[in-house]
Motif scaffolding. Structure first.
Motif, PDB file in Angstrom:
ATOM      1  N   CYS A 169       0.895  -1.130  -0.020  1.00 28.28           N
ATOM      2  CA  CYS A 169       0.055  -0.009  -0.028  1.00 28.28           C
ATOM      3  C   CYS A 169       0.863   1.262  -0.020  1.00 28.28           C
ATOM      4  CB  CYS A 169      -1.021   0.067   1.016  1.00 28.28           C
ATOM      5  SG  CYS A 169      -0.177   0.148   2.904  1.00 28.28           S
ATOM      6  N   GLY A 170       2.253   1.017   0.653  1.00 25.29           N
ATOM      7  CA  GLY A 170       3.006   2.460   0.279  1.00 25.29           C
ATOM      8  C   GLY A 170       2.843   3.253   1.441  1.00 25.29           C
ATOM      9  N   PRO A 177       8.485  10.428   8.199  1.00 27.76           N
ATOM     10  CA  PRO A 177       8.968  11.839   8.280  1.00 27.76           C
ATOM     11  C   PRO A 177      10.240  12.173   7.597  1.00 27.76           C
ATOM     12  CG  PRO A 177       8.618  11.230  10.294  1.00 27.76           C
ATOM     13  CD  PRO A 177       8.371   9.863   9.603  1.00 27.76           C
ATOM     14  N   THR A 178      11.195  10.844   7.648  1.00 26.13           N
ATOM     15  CA  THR A 178      12.545  11.376   7.358  1.00 26.13           C
ATOM     16  C   THR A 178      12.778  10.499   5.838  1.00 26.13           C
ATOM     17  OG1 THR A 178      13.205   9.452   8.310  1.00 26.13           O
ATOM     18  CG2 THR A 178      13.450  11.202   9.545  1.00 26.13           C
ATOM     19  N   GLY A 179      11.631  10.214   5.124  1.00 23.93           N
ATOM     20  CA  GLY A 179      12.027   9.523   3.968  1.00 23.93           C
ATOM     21  C   GLY A 179      12.933   8.312   3.787  1.00 23.93           C
ATOM     22  N   ALA A 180      12.872   7.641   4.894  1.00 21.45           N
ATOM     23  CA  ALA A 180      13.790   6.518   4.941  1.00 21.45           C
ATOM     24  C   ALA A 180      13.399   5.230   4.223  1.00 21.45           C
ATOM     25  CB  ALA A 180      14.189   6.134   6.358  1.00 21.45           C
ATOM     26  N   ILE A 181      11.930   5.255   4.003  1.00 25.22           N
ATOM     27  CA  ILE A 181      11.563   4.058   3.416  1.00 25.22           C
ATOM     28  C   ILE A 181      11.240   4.360   1.845  1.00 25.22           C
ATOM     29  CG2 ILE A 181       9.541   2.329   3.361  1.00 25.22           C
ATOM     30  CD1 ILE A 181       9.369   2.804   6.449  1.00 25.22           C
ATOM     31  N   THR A 182      11.414   3.364   0.876  1.00 30.94           N
ATOM     32  CA  THR A 182      11.297   3.585  -0.498  1.00 30.94           C
ATOM     33  C   THR A 182      10.789   2.089  -0.746  1.00 30.94           C
ATOM     34  OG1 THR A 182      13.460   2.882  -1.097  1.00 30.94           O
ATOM     35  CG2 THR A 182      12.909   5.279  -1.239  1.00 30.94           C
ATOM     36  N   LEU A 183       9.794   2.017  -1.973  1.00 37.74           N
ATOM     37  CA  LEU A 183       9.260   0.836  -2.307  1.00 37.74           C
ATOM     38  C   LEU A 183      10.049   0.100  -3.215  1.00 37.74           C
ATOM     39  CD1 LEU A 183       5.425   1.157  -2.256  1.00 37.74           C
ATOM     40  CD2 LEU A 183       6.903   0.530  -0.271  1.00 37.74           C
ATOM     41  N   SER A 184      10.283  -0.958  -3.254  1.00 32.61           N
ATOM     42  CA  SER A 184      11.109  -1.741  -4.516  1.00 32.61           C
ATOM     43  C   SER A 184      10.380  -2.076  -5.533  1.00 32.61           C
ATOM     44  CB  SER A 184      11.664  -3.257  -3.631  1.00 32.61           C
ATOM     45  OG  SER A 184      10.503  -4.040  -3.430  1.00 32.61           O
ATOM     46  N   GLU A 185      10.870  -2.689  -6.330  1.00 32.55           N
ATOM     47  CA  GLU A 185      10.332  -2.980  -7.693  1.00 32.55           C
ATOM     48  C   GLU A 185       9.128  -3.909  -7.454  1.00 32.55           C
ATOM     49  OE1 GLU A 185      12.533  -4.584 -10.947  1.00 32.55           O
ATOM     50  OE2 GLU A 185      13.908  -2.624 -10.921  1.00 32.55           O
ATOM     51  N   GLY A 187       7.029  -3.787  -4.980  1.00 31.66           N
ATOM     52  CA  GLY A 187       6.182  -3.231  -4.019  1.00 31.66           C
ATOM     53  C   GLY A 187       6.426  -3.206  -2.553  1.00 31.66           C
ATOM     54  N   ARG A 188       7.635  -3.748  -2.253  1.00 30.61           N
ATOM     55  CA  ARG A 188       7.779  -4.043  -0.844  1.00 30.61           C
ATOM     56  C   ARG A 188       8.791  -2.967  -0.254  1.00 30.61           C
ATOM     57  NH1 ARG A 188       4.690  -7.359  -2.033  1.00 30.61           N
ATOM     58  NH2 ARG A 188       4.648  -9.637  -1.270  1.00 30.61           N
ATOM     59  N   PRO A 189       8.661  -2.455   0.960  1.00 29.11           N
ATOM     60  CA  PRO A 189       9.466  -1.283   1.503  1.00 29.11           C
ATOM     61  C   PRO A 189      10.740  -1.736   1.857  1.00 29.11           C
ATOM     62  CG  PRO A 189       7.924  -2.290   3.353  1.00 29.11           C
ATOM     63  CD  PRO A 189       7.517  -3.057   1.995  1.00 29.11           C
ATOM     64  N   VAL A 190      11.792  -0.999   1.593  1.00 32.70           N
ATOM     65  CA  VAL A 190      13.105  -1.009   1.702  1.00 32.70           C
ATOM     66  C   VAL A 190      13.537   0.246   2.829  1.00 32.70           C
ATOM     67  CG1 VAL A 190      15.272  -1.049   0.870  1.00 32.70           C
ATOM     68  CG2 VAL A 190      13.489  -1.916  -0.595  1.00 32.70           C
ATOM     69  N   ILE A 191      14.026  -0.055   4.003  1.00 31.51           N
ATOM     70  CA  ILE A 191      14.373   0.801   5.016  1.00 31.51           C
ATOM     71  C   ILE A 191      15.850   1.096   4.884  1.00 31.51           C
ATOM     72  CG2 ILE A 191      14.204   1.387   7.453  1.00 31.51           C
ATOM     73  CD1 ILE A 191      12.184  -0.833   7.658  1.00 31.51           C
ATOM     74  N   ASP A 192      15.976   2.499   4.595  1.00 34.37           N
ATOM     75  CA  ASP A 192      17.422   2.982   4.967  1.00 34.37           C
ATOM     76  C   ASP A 192      17.790   3.393   6.384  1.00 34.37           C
ATOM     77  OD1 ASP A 192      19.798   4.317   4.728  1.00 34.37           O
ATOM     78  OD2 ASP A 192      19.213   5.556   2.986  1.00 34.37           O
ATOM     79  N   TYR A 193      18.367   2.335   7.065  1.00 38.42           N
ATOM     80  CA  TYR A 193      18.496   2.795   8.527  1.00 38.42           C
ATOM     81  C   TYR A 193      19.431   4.021   8.727  1.00 38.42           C
ATOM     82  CZ  TYR A 193      16.197  -1.638   9.398  1.00 38.42           C
ATOM     83  OH  TYR A 193      15.181  -2.368   9.302  1.00 38.42           O
ATOM     84  N   SER A 194      20.197   4.558   7.635  1.00 39.48           N
ATOM     85  CA  SER A 194      21.068   5.521   8.019  1.00 39.48           C
ATOM     86  C   SER A 194      20.021   6.893   8.141  1.00 39.48           C
ATOM     87  CB  SER A 194      21.999   5.803   6.931  1.00 39.48           C
ATOM     88  OG  SER A 194      21.377   6.261   5.690  1.00 39.48           O
ATOM     89  N   LYS A 195      18.858   6.775   7.317  1.00 43.43           N
ATOM     90  CA  LYS A 195      17.807   7.838   7.716  1.00 43.43           C
ATOM     91  C   LYS A 195      16.830   7.678   8.713  1.00 43.43           C
ATOM     92  CE  LYS A 195      18.052   9.234   2.651  1.00 43.43           C
ATOM     93  NZ  LYS A 195      17.306   9.049   1.450  1.00 43.43           N
ATOM     94  N   CYS A 196      16.738   6.592   9.166  1.00 43.17           N
ATOM     95  CA  CYS A 196      15.561   6.289  10.092  1.00 43.17           C
ATOM     96  C   CYS A 196      15.746   7.066  11.387  1.00 43.17           C
ATOM     97  CB  CYS A 196      15.596   4.806  10.195  1.00 43.17           C
ATOM     98  SG  CYS A 196      14.338   4.151  11.468  1.00 43.17           S
TER      99      CYS A 196
END
Lengths: 289, 79
Positions: A169-170, A177-185, A187-196
């Motif tokens: 669902c995204g 709020p920090t844009g640490a999550i993007t959706l992979s191809e 549609g699954r979330p990928v968490i960038d822990y350096s931004k979390c």
């Protein structure tokens, strides 16, 4: 009575020589209606009929005369209130409502405040004042980074799909709020822990619980202060339990007493010893942070 | 039967309350489609429905706001 003894007991000299401010401790800013009624009564009887709300969530009654100190203290004791510390002591622990009330709260701030207060308030022989602040989440409303010792509730999220729970669902990516999550191809979330920022918003919003808490606990800051030369607390440890937080509090104070010279705040002690050696003084190994 | 509830323009927490009432009217295992505003509504309503035990099958961004598909879950008959 000496001025020092008065301050220890929570009475602060006013500009007006014959009057004192009575500083009353209100732990984590929570007072019952009975306590508030008693405070109002005391302010009318022994002050000028008004109170000042302090920055450490306490109540101060100005214009109290020295001959009324004993009665005031006894009256306040009847409703479970005591005087607030002044001078080179552990000051009243400040805390936000945390998970007990606030929708954003991750940690039980009130409970930690009570435990820390019971464990470290009244410790003698400190070089200077020592402030503890607790915030339930990274919104940091009670500004833990401004205190000698600060605790902040944090959550480490993990995308942990067992059997296709994620509905792509995204909302996690939208809400972060920090844009640490993007959706992979796929549609699954990928968490960038350096931004979390560890605020747990993604865990709370995920409609299918495909993102869950991997770790939860207290982030610790040391050496924060305000005054003339404000400094933010330095990151010290992460994801501590209440019990670990209490141990850290005790050990930091022990090290502060041992290493600090008179009138030095914890920040100055850490600056002269260095953060890494201060960690060793406290008994924190690299692995535990 | 398809159940539909348009909660656009309904503020929190009334949107959740209305969703709950609507879910009371339908059978376990049935699906309800809800339209929600962006912002507070989409941040709170799906989570609250999840916490009530319902299953969120789909969340889709529409022209205005979001479309949610919820399956009514409960203790009865293992749904």
């Amino acid at each position: 009575m000496e001025e020092k003894t008065l301050k220890e007991g929570g009475f602060i000299k006013q500009r007006q020589a014959e009057f004192f401010v009575a500083r009353i401790k209100v732990l984590a800013g929570d007072a019952t209606s009975e306590q508030l009624r008693k405070l109002a009564e005391m302010a009318e009887k022994y002050g000028e009929g008004w109170v000042h709300l302090s920055v450490r969530q306490g109540v101060e009654i100005p214009f109290v005369k020295i001959e009324n100190f004993d009665t005031l203290v006894k009256e306040l004791e009847k409703v479970g209130l005591s005087m607030g510390p002044c001078g080179p002591r552990v000051r009243v622990v400040v805390a936000c409502p945390g998970s007990s009330i606030c929708p954003y709260g991750l940690g039980n701030t009130k409970e930690l405040a009570r435990k820390i207060d019971a464990r470290i308030t009244g410790i003698k022989g400190l070089p200077h004042k020592f402030k503890v602040g607790i915030a339930g989440c990274p919104n940091a409303c009670t500004k833990p980074q401004e205190n000698d010792l600060g605790f902040m509730g944090v959550v480490r999220p993990i995308f942990d799909e067992v059997e296709g729970e994620c509905i792509s669902c995204g909302l996690c990516a939208e809400t972060c709020p920090t844009g640490a999550i993007t959706l992979s191809e796929n549609g699954r979330p990928v968490i960038d822990y350096s931004k979390c920022s560890s605020d747990g918003r993604c865990v709370s919003i995920c409609p299918t619980r495909a993102i869950r808490e991997e770790r939860k606990g207290w982030r610790v800051f040391v050496g924060g202060k305000f005054g003339r030369y404000p400094q933010l607390g330095l990151f010290f440890a992460d994801y501590l339990t209440d019990e670990e937080a209490l141990i850290i509090a005790e050990k930091v104070i022990e090290a502060y007493k041992r290493l600090g010279k008179k009138k030095e705040r914890l920040r100055e002690v850490i600056e002269s010893t260095g953060l890494e050696s201060f960690k060793r003084e406290v008994g924190l190994s690299e692995a535990s942070s | 039967m398809k159940h539909l509830l348009d909660l656009r323009g309904v503020i929190c927490p009334m949107n959740f309350v209305k969703a709950k009432l609507k879910l009371e009217e339908i059978q376990y295992g049935e699906e309800l489609e809800i339209w929600l505003d962006d912002g507070e509504a989409i941040k709170n309503v799906p989570r609250s429905l999840r916490d009530e035990g319902h299953e969120i099958l789909k969340v889709e961004r529409g022209v205005s706001g979001f479309k949610l598909i919820i399956k009514k879950r409960g203790e009865i008959n293992g749904y």
